[in-house]
Write a protein that holds these residues in place. Sequence first.
Motif, PDB file in Angstrom:
ATOM      1  N   MET A 257     -62.123  15.728 -81.759  1.00  0.00           N
ATOM      2  CA  MET A 257     -61.690  14.537 -82.508  1.00  0.00           C
ATOM      3  C   MET A 257     -62.032  13.241 -81.789  1.00  0.00           C
ATOM      4  SD  MET A 257     -59.496  15.237 -80.184  1.00  0.00           S
ATOM      5  CE  MET A 257     -57.997  16.205 -80.098  1.00  0.00           C
ATOM      6  N   THR A 258     -62.743  13.343 -80.671  1.00  0.00           N
ATOM      7  CA  THR A 258     -63.419  12.190 -80.101  1.00  0.00           C
ATOM      8  C   THR A 258     -64.776  12.056 -80.803  1.00  0.00           C
ATOM      9  OG1 THR A 258     -64.105  13.720 -78.376  1.00  0.00           O
ATOM     10  CG2 THR A 258     -62.323  12.214 -77.826  1.00  0.00           C
ATOM     11  N   MET A 259     -65.503  10.965 -80.490  1.00  0.00           N
ATOM     12  CA  MET A 259     -66.837  10.827 -81.063  1.00  0.00           C
ATOM     13  C   MET A 259     -67.817  11.591 -80.178  1.00  0.00           C
ATOM     14  SD  MET A 259     -68.510   9.857 -83.634  1.00  0.00           S
ATOM     15  CE  MET A 259     -67.461   8.698 -84.521  1.00  0.00           C
TER      16      MET A 259
ATOM     17  N   ARG B  86     -63.113   6.856 -78.773  1.00  0.00           N
ATOM     18  CA  ARG B  86     -63.457   7.424 -77.470  1.00  0.00           C
ATOM     19  C   ARG B  86     -64.642   8.398 -77.607  1.00  0.00           C
ATOM     20  NH1 ARG B  86     -57.419   9.444 -75.633  1.00  0.00           N
ATOM     21  NH2 ARG B  86     -56.277   7.627 -76.403  1.00  0.00           N
ATOM     22  N   PRO B  87     -65.577   8.433 -76.648  1.00  0.00           N
ATOM     23  CA  PRO B  87     -65.509   7.805 -75.335  1.00  0.00           C
ATOM     24  C   PRO B  87     -66.172   6.425 -75.236  1.00  0.00           C
ATOM     25  CG  PRO B  87     -67.294   9.375 -75.345  1.00  0.00           C
ATOM     26  CD  PRO B  87     -66.628   9.474 -76.707  1.00  0.00           C
TER      27      PRO B  87
ATOM     28  N   PRO C 189     -74.800   3.351 -72.531  1.00  0.00           N
ATOM     29  CA  PRO C 189     -74.284   2.269 -71.687  1.00  0.00           C
ATOM     30  C   PRO C 189     -72.874   1.816 -72.044  1.00  0.00           C
ATOM     31  CG  PRO C 189     -76.010   1.460 -73.163  1.00  0.00           C
ATOM     32  CD  PRO C 189     -76.008   2.945 -73.263  1.00  0.00           C
ATOM     33  N   ALA C 190     -72.476   1.957 -73.294  1.00  0.00           N
ATOM     34  CA  ALA C 190     -71.131   1.521 -73.684  1.00  0.00           C
ATOM     35  C   ALA C 190     -70.049   2.324 -72.984  1.00  0.00           C
ATOM     36  CB  ALA C 190     -70.966   1.625 -75.199  1.00  0.00           C
ATOM     37  N   ALA C 191     -70.375   3.559 -72.567  1.00  0.00           N
ATOM     38  CA  ALA C 191     -69.400   4.428 -71.910  1.00  0.00           C
ATOM     39  C   ALA C 191     -69.494   4.364 -70.396  1.00  0.00           C
ATOM     40  CB  ALA C 191     -69.593   5.872 -72.383  1.00  0.00           C
ATOM     41  N   SER C 192     -70.252   3.393 -69.883  1.00  0.00           N
ATOM     42  CA  SER C 192     -70.478   3.254 -68.449  1.00  0.00           C
ATOM     43  C   SER C 192     -69.776   2.013 -67.922  1.00  0.00           C
ATOM     44  CB  SER C 192     -71.989   3.134 -68.189  1.00  0.00           C
ATOM     45  OG  SER C 192     -72.265   2.634 -66.897  1.00  0.00           O
TER      46      SER C 192
ATOM     47  N   ARG D 149     -78.327  17.694 -70.423  1.00  0.00           N
ATOM     48  CA  ARG D 149     -77.603  16.915 -71.410  1.00  0.00           C
ATOM     49  C   ARG D 149     -76.178  16.706 -70.898  1.00  0.00           C
ATOM     50  NH1 ARG D 149     -76.207  19.631 -75.551  1.00  0.00           N
ATOM     51  NH2 ARG D 149     -76.459  21.607 -74.482  1.00  0.00           N
ATOM     52  N   MET D 150     -75.367  15.971 -71.665  1.00  0.00           N
ATOM     53  CA  MET D 150     -73.939  15.957 -71.377  1.00  0.00           C
ATOM     54  C   MET D 150     -73.174  16.030 -72.693  1.00  0.00           C
ATOM     55  SD  MET D 150     -72.760  12.106 -70.260  1.00  0.00           S
ATOM     56  CE  MET D 150     -72.675  10.736 -71.418  1.00  0.00           C
ATOM     57  N   SER D 151     -71.958  16.499 -72.614  1.00  0.00           N
ATOM     58  CA  SER D 151     -71.106  16.555 -73.797  1.00  0.00           C
ATOM     59  C   SER D 151     -70.974  15.167 -74.402  1.00  0.00           C
ATOM     60  CB  SER D 151     -69.721  17.078 -73.413  1.00  0.00           C
ATOM     61  OG  SER D 151     -68.796  16.853 -74.464  1.00  0.00           O
ATOM     62  N   GLY D 152     -70.957  15.112 -75.727  1.00  0.00           N
ATOM     63  CA  GLY D 152     -70.739  13.836 -76.385  1.00  0.00           C
ATOM     64  C   GLY D 152     -69.376  13.254 -76.116  1.00  0.00           C
ATOM     65  N   THR D 153     -68.441  14.077 -75.646  1.00  0.00           N
ATOM     66  CA  THR D 153     -67.112  13.591 -75.309  1.00  0.00           C
ATOM     67  C   THR D 153     -67.068  12.995 -73.905  1.00  0.00           C
ATOM     68  OG1 THR D 153     -66.359  15.702 -74.372  1.00  0.00           O
ATOM     69  CG2 THR D 153     -66.113  15.411 -76.748  1.00  0.00           C
ATOM     70  N   SER D 154     -68.191  13.081 -73.176  1.00  0.00           N
ATOM     71  CA  SER D 154     -68.251  12.606 -71.799  1.00  0.00           C
ATOM     72  C   SER D 154     -68.457  11.094 -71.748  1.00  0.00           C
ATOM     73  CB  SER D 154     -69.384  13.302 -71.052  1.00  0.00           C
ATOM     74  OG  SER D 154     -69.210  14.697 -71.025  1.00  0.00           O
ATOM     75  N   TYR D 155     -68.264  10.548 -70.573  1.00  0.00           N
ATOM     76  CA  TYR D 155     -68.432   9.110 -70.375  1.00  0.00           C
ATOM     77  C   TYR D 155     -68.980   8.890 -68.970  1.00  0.00           C
ATOM     78  CZ  TYR D 155     -63.919   9.974 -68.156  1.00  0.00           C
ATOM     79  OH  TYR D 155     -62.922  10.509 -67.383  1.00  0.00           O
TER      80      TYR D 155
END
Length: 578
Positions: free
Chosen positions: A200-202, A312-313, A396-399, A476-482
Amino acid sequence: MTGRRDPKTLRSYRWLGVDDLRAFGHRSRMRQMGFDAQDWDQKPVIAIINTWSEINPCHSHFPERVKWIRKGIEQAGGLPIELPALSLSEPFVKPTTMLYRNLLAMECEELIRSHPIDGVVLLGGCDKTTPALIMGGVSAGLPMIYVPAGPMLRGNWRGQTLGSGSDTWKYWDDRRAGVITDRDWAEIENGIARSPGHCMTMGTASTMTAFAEALGLSLPGASSIPAADANHARMASQSGRRIVEMVWEDVTPDKIMTKAAFENALMVQMAIGGSTNAIVHALAMARRANVDMTLDDIDAISRKVPVIANIRPSGKTYLMEDFYYAGGIMGVYSRLSGVLHPEPVNVGGETMGEIAARGGVYEDDVIRPLDNPVYKEGATVVLRGNLAPDGCVMKPAASEQRFLKHTGRALVFDSYPEMKKEIERDDLDVTVDDIIILRNAGPQGGPGMPEWGMLPIPKKLVKQGVRDMLRISDARMSGTSYGACILHVAPEAYIGGPLALVRTGDTISIDVSERTIHLNVSDDELASRRAEWKAPPPRYERGFGWLSAGHITQADKGCDFDFLETQFGKAVPEPDIY
């Protein structure tokens, strides 16, 4: 109905309608299962390709949803046939579901091609199921509609909202640092996943279902509905009714999946702060649809569409349930109405312009206006340079923003087990300004390009309060990651890409605004290192892994199999019926 086809032009008529020995055999076997002529006579046969399994929590409600889809098909005068397919449960399948995305795509394509069906409902949602089903469906070429699983409800712990994935990483670091207790951690485990549905996160699941809808393959608003909401069951029935109409109208994927439709989907992906994984999948789907799409096209879209979904995230506050109440994906369409291409038509027969005009936003902090974005550019940027000549991606928005222009010393790991062991050392020689490198984790090296790219912060730094630093990998990384994670470095290290030549102590410079990534080592030194480099041994000597290693493309091409890309070959013809 306008433009209704002659029933004798249906594919299923070739199996069931003609007067010959083979059709006699088909009809008698249908009768063996309890069907009668009234079930198939002058009716389209609709496949429901179901990626349910008992170990896929994202799809645990699919048996119930199939009942509603079946009801809709029957109401519209079609014959539903359920066909099970590979489930690809993201939390459980190892080494990574990405290794098997192309296997599901192949299965989906061949299920459609080889059975007596006229149209198909694709039932997915967990990360790789969406692109895989679409890749298979567009290659098969029959009318298709996508029914997304829907996000789960918000998590909860002691009155705090929990988001799948994102809060897992956050509280894991807090536990490593001694901020929360083992009991706290166990309570979080009990509260973070409360209902059927995908993250349920993006994350990648929510991103890809939104992408599929924006591409035109789902009914308007379908991707935003929480799995537990009664509207989700109604959407399933509506989709069942609509696919029958699509068969009669001969609405095939090539009429929907145009270049403009892909650009719309990518604009939406940028605006919602979507997963970096969407880039790999978008490239693969576009190549299956014979649409010319490159990383440079994607980056150009990123420069003009800001992140407006405060989820989020990439966002800091809300989750998909809040997004739905705030107007959902149609609210995003309405915000983007001035930049979206209005002409692409979706499975419901409406144009994007018509759909966007019906959208509304009911909470401005959840779906921001364009002049008050979460981040001024799109969710994903593409960097190039001597370390990634074929490109790499970043969210970049999650960094932390200070890492968007940075030079640091490389700390290199050749494998995930090595990195996982060393990162816990209290005496590790590392500072927050260093750049952690993980290599041999790409499409072949992983194998399957696993979601290792959100590399853990060294424990030594976590105890100091550090929660972000620059990390680079061909994973890759999970889309829920940040975090400041640079991913999908192409070509990958395992096949000799420049990432294979980096040594601990080298310095690397990145500049997101300039879209550059540079290894500060001379060309002569790199040439010397390349001469010394030796290819690692194969990951597989048999089976599907062996097949994948021989034919998977690199991340900048979408990681599809080279022999499945439509633009490089002719579509497989339908089977003859003898």
